[in-house]
Design a protein around this motif. Structure first.
Motif, PDB file in Angstrom:
ATOM      1  N   LEU A   1      -5.723   2.102   4.632  1.00  0.00           N
ATOM      2  CA  LEU A   1      -4.889   2.424   5.790  1.00  0.00           C
ATOM      3  C   LEU A   1      -5.625   2.154   7.093  1.00  0.00           C
ATOM      4  O   LEU A   1      -5.098   1.507   8.006  1.00  0.00           O
ATOM      5  CB  LEU A   1      -4.442   3.883   5.722  1.00  0.00           C
ATOM      6  CG  LEU A   1      -3.694   4.404   6.960  1.00  0.00           C
ATOM      7  CD1 LEU A   1      -2.380   3.662   7.147  1.00  0.00           C
ATOM      8  CD2 LEU A   1      -3.458   5.900   6.863  1.00  0.00           C
ATOM      9  N   ILE A   2      -6.848   2.644   7.198  1.00  0.00           N
ATOM     10  CA  ILE A   2      -7.589   2.489   8.452  1.00  0.00           C
ATOM     11  C   ILE A   2      -7.952   1.026   8.684  1.00  0.00           C
ATOM     12  O   ILE A   2      -7.900   0.529   9.819  1.00  0.00           O
ATOM     13  CB  ILE A   2      -8.839   3.392   8.421  1.00  0.00           C
ATOM     14  CG1 ILE A   2      -8.402   4.868   8.397  1.00  0.00           C
ATOM     15  CG2 ILE A   2      -9.729   3.136   9.638  1.00  0.00           C
ATOM     16  CD1 ILE A   2      -9.509   5.839   8.086  1.00  0.00           C
TER      17      ILE A   2
ATOM     18  N   ALA B   1       0.825  -1.213   0.000  1.00  0.00           N
ATOM     19  CA  ALA B   1       0.000   0.000   0.000  1.00  0.00           C
ATOM     20  C   ALA B   1       0.856   1.259   0.000  1.00  0.00           C
ATOM     21  O   ALA B   1       0.538   2.257  -0.666  1.00  0.00           O
ATOM     22  CB  ALA B   1      -0.937  -0.002   1.206  1.00  0.00           C
ATOM     23  N   ASN B   2       1.971   1.228   0.726  1.00  0.00           N
ATOM     24  CA  ASN B   2       2.850   2.392   0.760  1.00  0.00           C
ATOM     25  C   ASN B   2       3.636   2.563  -0.531  1.00  0.00           C
ATOM     26  O   ASN B   2       4.005   3.691  -0.882  1.00  0.00           O
ATOM     27  CB  ASN B   2       3.795   2.292   1.961  1.00  0.00           C
ATOM     28  CG  ASN B   2       3.136   2.747   3.238  1.00  0.00           C
ATOM     29  OD1 ASN B   2       2.972   3.943   3.474  1.00  0.00           O
ATOM     30  ND2 ASN B   2       2.715   1.804   4.061  1.00  0.00           N
ATOM     31  N   VAL B   3       3.897   1.480  -1.257  1.00  0.00           N
ATOM     32  CA  VAL B   3       4.490   1.611  -2.591  1.00  0.00           C
ATOM     33  C   VAL B   3       3.537   2.393  -3.490  1.00  0.00           C
ATOM     34  O   VAL B   3       3.958   3.269  -4.259  1.00  0.00           O
ATOM     35  CB  VAL B   3       4.793   0.225  -3.187  1.00  0.00           C
ATOM     36  CG1 VAL B   3       5.206   0.357  -4.658  1.00  0.00           C
ATOM     37  CG2 VAL B   3       5.900  -0.462  -2.409  1.00  0.00           C
TER      38      VAL B   3
ATOM     39  N   THR C   1       3.349   7.443  -5.945  1.00  0.00           N
ATOM     40  CA  THR C   1       2.642   8.604  -6.499  1.00  0.00           C
ATOM     41  C   THR C   1       3.156   9.902  -5.899  1.00  0.00           C
ATOM     42  O   THR C   1       3.434  10.872  -6.606  1.00  0.00           O
ATOM     43  CB  THR C   1       1.130   8.473  -6.234  1.00  0.00           C
ATOM     44  OG1 THR C   1       0.664   7.209  -6.719  1.00  0.00           O
ATOM     45  CG2 THR C   1       0.362   9.593  -6.911  1.00  0.00           C
ATOM     46  N   LEU C   2       3.309   9.924  -4.564  1.00  0.00           N
ATOM     47  CA  LEU C   2       3.707  11.144  -3.865  1.00  0.00           C
ATOM     48  C   LEU C   2       5.102  11.613  -4.256  1.00  0.00           C
ATOM     49  O   LEU C   2       5.345  12.818  -4.389  1.00  0.00           O
ATOM     50  CB  LEU C   2       3.642  10.909  -2.352  1.00  0.00           C
ATOM     51  CG  LEU C   2       3.978  12.093  -1.450  1.00  0.00           C
ATOM     52  CD1 LEU C   2       2.968  13.204  -1.619  1.00  0.00           C
ATOM     53  CD2 LEU C   2       4.045  11.649  -0.001  1.00  0.00           C
TER      54      LEU C   2
ATOM     55  N   ARG D   1       6.060   0.461   6.921  1.00  0.00           N
ATOM     56  CA  ARG D   1       5.859   1.721   6.200  1.00  0.00           C
ATOM     57  C   ARG D   1       7.172   2.192   5.575  1.00  0.00           C
ATOM     58  O   ARG D   1       7.211   2.598   4.407  1.00  0.00           O
ATOM     59  CB  ARG D   1       5.318   2.800   7.144  1.00  0.00           C
ATOM     60  CG  ARG D   1       5.092   4.155   6.471  1.00  0.00           C
ATOM     61  CD  ARG D   1       5.050   5.266   7.504  1.00  0.00           C
ATOM     62  NE  ARG D   1       3.925   5.115   8.418  1.00  0.00           N
ATOM     63  CZ  ARG D   1       2.709   5.595   8.178  1.00  0.00           C
ATOM     64  NH1 ARG D   1       2.455   6.231   7.066  1.00  0.00           N
ATOM     65  NH2 ARG D   1       1.752   5.454   9.075  1.00  0.00           N
ATOM     66  N   SER D   2       8.247   2.132   6.350  1.00  0.00           N
ATOM     67  CA  SER D   2       9.547   2.583   5.848  1.00  0.00           C
ATOM     68  C   SER D   2      10.004   1.738   4.670  1.00  0.00           C
ATOM     69  O   SER D   2      10.538   2.263   3.684  1.00  0.00           O
ATOM     70  CB  SER D   2      10.576   2.548   6.973  1.00  0.00           C
ATOM     71  OG  SER D   2      10.237   3.436   8.015  1.00  0.00           O
ATOM     72  N   ILE D   3       9.810   0.415   4.753  1.00  0.00           N
ATOM     73  CA  ILE D   3      10.203  -0.459   3.644  1.00  0.00           C
ATOM     74  C   ILE D   3       9.395  -0.119   2.399  1.00  0.00           C
ATOM     75  O   ILE D   3       9.929  -0.092   1.281  1.00  0.00           O
ATOM     76  CB  ILE D   3      10.007  -1.933   4.040  1.00  0.00           C
ATOM     77  CG1 ILE D   3      11.001  -2.308   5.145  1.00  0.00           C
ATOM     78  CG2 ILE D   3      10.200  -2.855   2.834  1.00  0.00           C
ATOM     79  CD1 ILE D   3      10.781  -3.686   5.729  1.00  0.00           C
ATOM     80  N   GLY D   4       8.103   0.176   2.563  1.00  0.00           N
ATOM     81  CA  GLY D   4       7.278   0.584   1.427  1.00  0.00           C
ATOM     82  C   GLY D   4       7.765   1.885   0.809  1.00  0.00           C
ATOM     83  O   GLY D   4       7.803   2.034  -0.415  1.00  0.00           O
ATOM     84  N   CYS D   5       8.147   2.839   1.666  1.00  0.00           N
ATOM     85  CA  CYS D   5       8.657   4.129   1.163  1.00  0.00           C
ATOM     86  C   CYS D   5       9.974   3.952   0.413  1.00  0.00           C
ATOM     87  O   CYS D   5      10.194   4.573  -0.637  1.00  0.00           O
ATOM     88  CB  CYS D   5       8.834   5.101   2.324  1.00  0.00           C
ATOM     89  SG  CYS D   5       7.304   5.631   3.093  1.00  0.00           S
TER      90      CYS D   5
END
Length: 431
Positions: free
Chosen positions: A350-351, A252-254, A259-260, A377-381
């Motif tokens: 997310l929720i 999900a964070n990828v 995008t961000l 989250r960090s691994i996804g980022c």
């Protein structure tokens, strides 16, 4: 804020996209590695004390970062910044666990809210960053951390009770009891893998891949033998529903951070938007996390976690399929619509994942499970930064944006399929 500063940093230091992504990567890698250690320090020396220490480090990074003479020194400043911010979440979790009995609230639920705030702040960051860069250059993205850190220190001293007295334990002993070898092996695995991937456009660097494989093997060998492992692999092996939550959160964070981190560079480079305007156009991407939190929680009470999560996953597939359209017409209103289309279903995901975390994690390890959630989250980022660097390795044009958007859309599809393939998570029945 750094998302809208990437193009400015590329021009300032005359580097390519793959190189500038290290500004993102070193931050999240440091954060992923240090958060578990900071949680241990907060438990042993006091969460109030560790949080204050972290904010002092943030202020130092903010004050020194603007004087960086090269991108390498910018990365060093980002590492220092990550050392400070890594103390924030585990300290907050520890504070809430101690305050819950006297406040009569559910600490796990409030910790979940903090994670929502963490992501929702991404809606404010690009706007603030764009305005600061326009007014005072990229250096202002560092300067702003000084007053923010000071505000955090003062408000914590005023609003949060001091740490209770505890036995004095030498820092050397705490570090010796921590899994430093496992921490180093994890960091080496991630860093070597990322370096290998970013080097692919110029030809594979096989020694880097070999380093990654060896470091990963050492990590897998070390963790079951560590008294207090950096990542408790036995715990994860015994709770596969919890592992699925982490895997889904990485993917999900990828989608979100691909995008961000990607769209500001495309809009500034190819569509000639100003940094400030791009910052505003990114708001819908994360703002809905805060706006929709309560309605989605009520929907979970009616539908259950799994159905709500599946709805979000399906929405992300549809929304990310529209990302390539920005290569045809990157008009401001179309960008806003597409960002909202991605941001709304991501809020559902997310929720739902946050609630799944606290329903699948045993009560005795909620804090540890929450720390690993941040690591995911960090691994996804980091993965998203690698995807952006590879997609924009040659240039930053419409064709390159199509490549990136297709990868993000593929990640959204994998996310939705994985959600559908997993069984009903523990405790996922409607309240």
């Amino acid at each position: 804020m750094i998302a809208v500063a990437l193009t400015t940093l590329r021009r300032e230091f005359s580097v390519d996209v793959a190189t500038v992504t290290w500004v993102i990567t070193v931050f999240y890698l440091t954060s992923a590695v240090l958060q578990p250690l900071m949680g241990r320090l907060a438990d042993r020396y006091g969460a109030h004390r560790v949080f204050t220490f972290g904010m002092i480090v943030v202020a130092i990074a903010g004050a020194t970062g603007p004087f960086a003479p090269s991108l390498e020194w910018v990365c060093v400043a980002r590492v220092v910044l990550a050392v400070g911010t890594a103390a924030a979440f585990p300290s907050a979790a520890a504070l809430l666990r101690s305050l819950a009995p006297r406040g009569g609230f559910d600490a796990a639920r409030i910790i979940g809210r903090i994670q929502l705030i963490d992501t929702s702040a991404a809606a404010i960051g690009p706007v603030v960053g764009g305005a600061l860069i326009l007014a005072a250059g990229w250096e202002a993205v560092f300067w702003i951390n000084v007053p923010l850190a000071a505000l955090a220190i003062v408000s914590t001293r005023v609003l949060i009770p001091r740490d209770e007295p505890r036995d004095r334990v030498p820092l050397r002993r705490t570090l010796s009891e921590s899994d430093i070898p496992g921490l180093v092996a994890f960091a080496a695995t991630v860093a070597a893998t990322l370096m290998f991937l970013l080097a692919l456009p110029d030809g594979p660097e096989w020694p880097l891949l070999a380093v990654a494989v060896v470091a990963c093997a050492l990590f897998a060998w070390r963790e079951p033998r560590a008294r207090v492992p950096f990542i408790d692999l036995r715990l994860l092996a015994a709770n596969l529903p919890l592992v699925r939550v982490y895997v889904l959160f990485v993917i999900a964070n990828v989608v979100l951070y691909g995008t961000l981190f990607g769209i500001p560079q495309y809009l500034e480079e190819d569509a000639s938007y100003s940094t400030a305007i791009v910052g505003v156009m990114l708001v819908p991407l994360a703002a809905f996390n805060a706006v929709l939190a309560r309605p989605i929680e009520r929907l979970i009470d009616r539908w259950g976690v799994r159905r709500t999560m599946l709805a979000g996953g399906a929405g992300l597939v549809v929304a990310t399929a529209a990302l390539p359209l920005l290569a045809l017409s990157p008009q401001w209103w179309i960008v806003l619509l597409v960002m909202a289309a991605v941001g709304i279903p991501y809020a559902f995901v997310l929720i739902s994942l946050t609630q799944s975390l606290y329903r699948t994690a045993p009560p005795a390890i909620v804090g540890q499970a929450a720390g690993l959630f941040q690591t995911a989250r960090s691994i996804g980022c980091i993965s998203a930064a690698a995807v952006v660097g590879l997609s924009f390795s040659g240039s930053v044009g419409a064709d390159d944006w199509i490549v990136l958007s297709l990868v993000v859309a593929a990640a959204a599809l994998v996310l939705a399929v994985t959600m559908a393939a997993t069984g009903r998570p523990a405790g996922a029945r409607a309240a």
